[in-house]
Design a protein around this motif. Structure first.
Motif, mmCIF file in Angstrom:
data_model
loop_
_atom_site.group_PDB
_atom_site.id
_atom_site.type_symbol
_atom_site.label_atom_id
_atom_site.label_comp_id
_atom_site.label_asym_id
_atom_site.label_seq_id
_atom_site.Cartn_x
_atom_site.Cartn_y
_atom_site.Cartn_z
ATOM 1 N N LEU A 278 20.518 37.510 -5.762
ATOM 2 C CA LEU A 278 20.319 36.272 -6.613
ATOM 3 C C LEU A 278 21.651 35.860 -7.645
ATOM 4 N N VAL A 279 22.341 34.872 -6.859
ATOM 5 C CA VAL A 279 23.553 34.656 -7.693
ATOM 6 C C VAL A 279 23.506 33.336 -8.323
ATOM 7 N N MET A 280 23.826 33.145 -9.495
ATOM 8 C CA MET A 280 23.573 32.058 -10.247
ATOM 9 C C MET A 280 25.169 31.564 -10.783
ATOM 10 N N TYR A 281 25.674 30.497 -10.623
ATOM 11 C CA TYR A 281 26.956 30.025 -11.131
ATOM 12 C C TYR A 281 26.921 29.188 -12.311
ATOM 13 N N PHE A 282 27.777 29.342 -13.519
ATOM 14 C CA PHE A 282 27.695 28.507 -14.647
ATOM 15 C C PHE A 282 29.178 28.168 -15.004
ATOM 16 N N LYS A 283 29.172 26.819 -15.718
ATOM 17 C CA LYS A 283 30.466 26.450 -15.839
ATOM 18 C C LYS A 283 30.461 26.254 -17.460
ATOM 19 N N LEU A 284 31.588 26.674 -17.970
ATOM 20 C CA LEU A 284 31.824 26.575 -19.575
ATOM 21 C C LEU A 284 31.598 25.123 -19.706
ATOM 22 N N SER A 285 30.913 25.016 -20.978
ATOM 23 C CA SER A 285 30.436 23.582 -21.537
ATOM 24 C C SER A 285 31.558 22.944 -22.054
ATOM 25 N N GLU A 286 32.041 21.912 -21.704
ATOM 26 C CA GLU A 286 33.167 20.950 -22.239
ATOM 27 C C GLU A 286 33.282 20.893 -23.724
ATOM 28 N N SER A 287 31.992 21.016 -24.487
ATOM 29 C CA SER A 287 31.933 21.118 -25.854
ATOM 30 C C SER A 287 31.727 22.515 -26.537
ATOM 31 N N TYR A 288 32.280 23.377 -25.922
ATOM 32 C CA TYR A 288 32.036 24.595 -26.236
ATOM 33 C C TYR A 288 32.295 24.933 -27.525
ATOM 34 N N SER A 289 33.858 24.653 -27.962
ATOM 35 C CA SER A 289 34.268 24.959 -29.224
ATOM 36 C C SER A 289 33.595 24.031 -30.325
ATOM 37 N N LYS A 290 33.131 22.833 -29.918
ATOM 38 C CA LYS A 290 32.763 22.067 -31.140
ATOM 39 C C LYS A 290 31.095 22.246 -31.119
ATOM 40 N N ASP A 291 30.239 22.583 -30.435
ATOM 41 C CA ASP A 291 28.970 22.760 -30.533
ATOM 42 C C ASP A 291 28.446 24.246 -31.028
ATOM 43 N N LEU A 292 29.028 25.251 -30.512
ATOM 44 C CA LEU A 292 28.630 26.518 -30.692
ATOM 45 C C LEU A 292 29.445 26.958 -32.261
ATOM 46 N N PRO A 293 28.644 27.611 -32.938
ATOM 47 C CA PRO A 293 29.307 28.228 -34.170
ATOM 48 C C PRO A 293 30.272 29.408 -33.927
ATOM 49 N N SER A 294 31.123 29.478 -34.857
ATOM 50 C CA SER A 294 32.222 30.553 -34.749
ATOM 51 C C SER A 294 31.653 31.939 -34.653
ATOM 52 N N HIS A 295 30.567 32.338 -35.248
ATOM 53 C CA HIS A 295 30.052 33.773 -35.032
ATOM 54 C C HIS A 295 29.655 34.016 -33.572
ATOM 55 N N PHE A 296 29.163 32.987 -32.730
ATOM 56 C CA PHE A 296 28.836 33.145 -31.452
ATOM 57 C C PHE A 296 30.039 33.172 -30.772
ATOM 58 N N ARG A 297 30.820 32.250 -30.999
ATOM 59 C CA ARG A 297 32.291 32.309 -30.128
ATOM 60 C C ARG A 297 32.741 33.820 -30.173
ATOM 61 N N ASP A 298 32.913 34.135 -31.627
ATOM 62 C CA ASP A 298 33.627 35.473 -31.713
ATOM 63 C C ASP A 298 32.596 36.715 -30.971
ATOM 64 N N SER A 299 31.532 36.599 -30.947
ATOM 65 C CA SER A 299 30.773 37.620 -30.391
ATOM 66 C C SER A 299 30.918 37.526 -28.781
ATOM 67 N N LEU A 300 31.262 36.399 -28.157
ATOM 68 C CA LEU A 300 31.295 36.175 -26.576
ATOM 69 C C LEU A 300 32.615 36.655 -26.412
ATOM 70 N N THR A 301 33.718 36.452 -27.076
ATOM 71 C CA THR A 301 35.095 36.927 -27.087
ATOM 72 C C THR A 301 35.042 38.511 -27.017
ATOM 73 N N LYS A 302 34.412 39.100 -27.959
ATOM 74 C CA LYS A 302 34.110 40.599 -27.831
ATOM 75 C C LYS A 302 33.657 41.073 -26.681
ATOM 76 N N PHE A 303 32.589 40.410 -26.211
ATOM 77 C CA PHE A 303 31.618 40.672 -25.140
ATOM 78 C C PHE A 303 32.509 40.734 -23.903
ATOM 79 N N ILE A 304 33.429 39.745 -23.777
ATOM 80 C CA ILE A 304 34.171 39.598 -22.387
ATOM 81 C C ILE A 304 35.458 40.454 -22.475
ATOM 82 N N ASN A 305 35.853 40.791 -23.614
ATOM 83 C CA ASN A 305 37.135 41.634 -23.768
ATOM 84 C C ASN A 305 36.625 43.128 -23.717
#
Length: 440
Positions: A278-305
């Protein structure tokens, strides 16, 4: 090219006995001359065989059944078009010149030479193929295979007798349905604030709240693929769209849920077999940097790296990958409708206990980072026995269920709260039967 077929004793004597022995004797003489190529020991002709007759693709072609087997004799006849003279010789008809011409067809076309160490001629074509091996003879291909060979790559390991299937476009197997409409076997976008996650004060009151109504990724397609073995890194086999988004995170997120379809055993030693992806495809939100707080963006960067962190423990602290915080959110929307079905007591208790209960995906997960995508593989084959039994009983009820699926990164510190939704999608009554088989 000179003849490489040795001449057994009495070969000419057999030709002079036409009237006495009849056509059947002549037919056997011709076939004996074909098999006598096994006795060729001329090193000069042996070298010419390696360059002119060795067919690396015949290894792949030998996978076909016996009904598609083409003998060496047929290859020789088709080389120069002198089939008519040879046919008259085989039938015992024609004059002496026809018979000599027919023998010259066999001799001058230089049958593929077999090393002297090879076994003698065999009685049937099946054992002939098993003894000599497919790589020593050049078998005749059908017309379709000849066209495929012309376009095939030069590397013999990449040649396959099966037709090359074009990579399916991501999201082409499950149709889209707008949110609010009811349609079977489709997917719909889902509002992130329908899930409950850890709130701002969770470390003090242990209460969960509705998630903020913004996600890092939004769905654009869903696929179901069947396979004989579970497929890892499935993004390699589908055609993803080209999305150019500048940022620290990939523009496409692929979530591959590997679901077993074979009978589950408690003492099962291998966690692999027939299943669906079961494969699901998602696209990065166009307002990713605007809507999401910095702590979650930092967590996502650590998660991917794939960064690591120190985790407090007793008696000593440990180092753990940040990706172990990945948490699965799932629920059955139409639970009341499914409760009316013929469910036993154990199934009903299991569905009620697991519904809307988040679970960490560790260690049954794998991650793959591509050029413009990040893939998460959730391996349900390696889940516990009780969980896999519940999944097995849910197979036939999947086409009657409305499922909400989501992912988040668990917040363990006060500065990492509240949690935000990484991605989410609604799956409406999916039917995995008669789906496309991938990788088989």
């Amino acid at each position: 090219m000179g003849a490489c077929v040795s001449r057994p004793k009495g070969w000419a004597m057999g030709l002079s006995k036409k009237k006495k022995n009849g056509g059947h004797r002549q037919k056997r003489i011709i076939r004996r001359r074909v098999s006598s190529s096994n006795k060729s020991t001329n090193p000069q002709h042996q070298g010419s065989m390696d360059s002119a007759w060795f067919d690396c693709t015949s290894v792949m072609d030998s996978e076909r059944g016996d009904e598609e087997f083409y003998s060496v004799y047929d290859d020789v006849v088709s080389l120069n078009g002198s089939e008519s003279a040879l046919q008259r010789t085989r039938e015992g008809g024609g004059d002496e010149s026809d018979r000599m011409q027919g023998l010259a067809v066999v001799q001058n076309n230089c049958l593929p030479c077999i090393p002297s160490s090879s076994p003698p001629a065999v009685e049937n074509k099946l054992s002939f193929r098993k003894r000599l091996g497919p790589s020593r003879l050049s078998f005749k291909w059908r017309e379709g295979h000849a066209a495929a060979a012309a376009a095939a790559p030069a590397d013999p390991t990449l040649v396959s007798p099966r037709a090359v299937v074009r990579r399916p476009i991501a999201g082409s197997t499950i149709p889209y349905c707008p949110m609010g409409k009811r349609m079977a076997d489709c997917w719909s976008p889902l509002e992130p604030n329908t899930f409950k996650v850890r709130g701002k004060n969770y470390l003090r009151d242990k209460k969960k709240e509705l998630a903020p109504n913004c996600a890092a990724y939004y769905p654009f397609g869903v696929d179901i693929f069947l396979s004989q073995r579970k497929i890892d890194h499935i993004a390699r086999f589908v055609e993803l769209p080209v999305v150019n988004v500048d940022g620290d995170v990939p523009s496409i997120l692929v979530v591959n849920v590997q679901i077993p379809l074979y009978p589950i055993s408690m003492f099962q030693s291998e966690h692999d077999g027939e299943g669906m992806n079961l494969v699901m495809y998602f696209k990065l939100s166009e307002s990713y940097s605007k809507d999401l707080p910095s702590h979650f963006r930092d967590s996502l960067t650590k998660f991917i790296n794939d960064e690591v962190e120190r985790v407090r423990g007793f008696p000593v602290d440990t180092i753990a990958p940040f990706r172990e915080r990945l948490k699965i959110l799932g629920r059955i929307v139409n639970m009341d409708e499914l409760s009316k079905l013929n469910l036993n007591t154990a199934e009903r208790k299991l569905m009620n206990a697991c519904n809307e209960k988040p679970v960490l995906s560790r260690p049954q997960h794998e991650f793959y980072l591509g050029e413009n995508y990040f893939e998460i593989d959730l391996d349900l084959h390696r889940f516990s026995y009780v969980s896999r039994k519940g999944i097995e009983s849910f197979h036939e009820r999947m086409k009657l269920s409305i499922l909400d699926f989501g992912l988040t990164i668990q917040g363990n510190k006060a500065e990492e709260l509240p949690e935000h939704i990484l991605c989410c999608v609604r799956l409406d009554e999916l039917d995995y039967n008669n789906r496309y088989h991938l990788g088989t």
